[in-house]
Scaffold this active site. Structure first.
Site, mmCIF file in Angstrom:
data_model
loop_
_atom_site.group_PDB
_atom_site.id
_atom_site.type_symbol
_atom_site.label_atom_id
_atom_site.label_comp_id
_atom_site.label_asym_id
_atom_site.label_seq_id
_atom_site.Cartn_x
_atom_site.Cartn_y
_atom_site.Cartn_z
ATOM 1 N N GLY A 33 9.901 41.802 37.917
ATOM 2 C CA GLY A 33 12.001 42.879 38.090
ATOM 3 C C GLY A 33 11.793 43.804 39.331
ATOM 4 O O GLY A 33 10.808 43.799 39.651
ATOM 5 N N ASN A 34 12.510 44.171 38.285
ATOM 6 C CA ASN A 34 12.310 46.451 38.622
ATOM 7 C C ASN A 34 13.328 47.392 38.813
ATOM 8 O O ASN A 34 13.314 47.303 36.789
ATOM 9 C CB ASN A 34 13.412 46.016 39.933
ATOM 10 C CG ASN A 34 14.875 45.519 39.964
ATOM 11 O OD1 ASN A 34 15.871 46.594 39.094
ATOM 12 N ND2 ASN A 34 15.334 43.778 40.511
ATOM 13 N N ARG A 35 12.770 48.153 38.832
ATOM 14 C CA ARG A 35 13.159 49.553 37.688
ATOM 15 C C ARG A 35 15.013 50.115 37.797
ATOM 16 O O ARG A 35 14.740 50.859 37.151
ATOM 17 C CB ARG A 35 12.631 50.565 38.497
ATOM 18 C CG ARG A 35 10.859 50.596 38.283
ATOM 19 C CD ARG A 35 10.586 51.628 39.624
ATOM 20 N NE ARG A 35 10.626 52.452 38.798
ATOM 21 C CZ ARG A 35 9.799 53.638 38.227
ATOM 22 N NH1 ARG A 35 8.054 52.881 38.141
ATOM 23 N NH2 ARG A 35 9.480 54.812 37.974
ATOM 24 N N SER A 36 15.531 48.783 38.291
ATOM 25 C CA SER A 36 17.434 49.309 37.428
ATOM 26 C C SER A 36 17.751 49.521 36.558
ATOM 27 O O SER A 36 17.409 48.743 35.650
ATOM 28 C CB SER A 36 17.816 48.743 38.330
ATOM 29 O OG SER A 36 19.218 48.573 38.659
#
Ligand code: CTP
Ligand code: CA
Length: 227
Positions: A33-36
């Site tokens: 995933g990512n931090r958005s």
């Protein structure tokens, strides 16, 4: 202009906004995933509703309350996001791709939880490239007047990387955030420069994500009025 003075300059316009970040499953309990946080995309959806637009929001793993007045669809992965965007973008006057899309996904999703084994190291995770949703949209524009907006976060050579990305993606506007120094990911406030395919560069000062969203809609509204 104060926000109340903007009126309904997007009345009768249909806009599609994506928000959040994709999760690419490794096994039933793990993902890449990512931090958005989705806050910027949600601010874009809420401000567009306030300006009279008919808003579809494709929400990707966002833990925020639905913006009132928007039609919200939920998806998880980049492939699901592409499918949802493809189903919706045809009727949109403007598309804003604020979601952070994973560039790669695991080539295979394990059907059961991957276990560690004593004395044996981990298996590598093979990755394959995800479709470039934004580049695909600009290639297959629903109509020539459709305004397509991308987002980019860059840590260095912000303008240079932004210009190259704008050209590569073929979008009308690219909102480039400088990341680092507490900016962009997971913060309340944002600062950006919006690059236009017409060569323009509009600085947006450090401030709330709603203000940045309104400045983006100003630029979109200009282009819709000109188209
Ligand atoms: N994007 C997309 N599909 C992808 C990757 C990105 O639609 N597979 C969109 C994002 O939603 C964003 C824009 O493209 O609006 C720019 O994303 P970014 O990750 O900055 O672009 P990349 O081409 O992936 O470049 P980089 O190598 O810097 O990650
Ligand atoms: Ca990327």
């Amino acid at each position: 202009l104060a926000r109340g003075d903007l009126g309904a300059d997007l009345a009768g316009r249909r806009v599609l906004v994506t928000a959040g970040g994709t999760r690419e499953e490794i096994d039933p309990v793990r993902f890449l995933g990512n931090r958005s946080s989705g806050r910027q995309g949600y601010a874009l959806a809420a401000t567009a509703v306030a300006r009279g637009a008919e808003v579809t929001l494709i929400s990707v793993n966002v833990a925020l309350p639905d913006p009132a007045g928007a039609d919200v669809r939920r998806v998880g992965s980049a492939v699901e996001l592409e499918e949802a965007v493809r189903a919706e973008y045809g009727k949109a006057d403007a598309v804003v791709m604020a979601a952070a899309v994973a560039d790669f996904r695991p080539a295979r999703r394990a059907s059961g939880k991957i276990k560690k084994r004593a004395g044996v190291g981990p298996d590598p995770i093979e990755l394959v490239e995800n479709p470039d949703i934004l580049a695909g949209l600009t290639r297959d524009r629903a109509h020539p007047q459709q305004v397509i907006v991308g987002f980019a976060a860059e840590t260095d050579h912000v303008l240079e990387h932004g210009r190259a990305k704008l050209a590569r993606k073929g979008c009308d506007l690219l909102v480039v955030n400088q990341v680092g120094g507490g900016r962009a990911f997971g913060t309340e406030d944002n600062q950006a420069v919006v690059l236009g395919a017409d060569g323009s560069a509009t600085d947006i000062p450090y401030g709330p994500k709603d203000d940045l969203a309104d400045r983006v809609w100003d630029l979109v509204a200009d282009r819709l009025a000109a188209g």
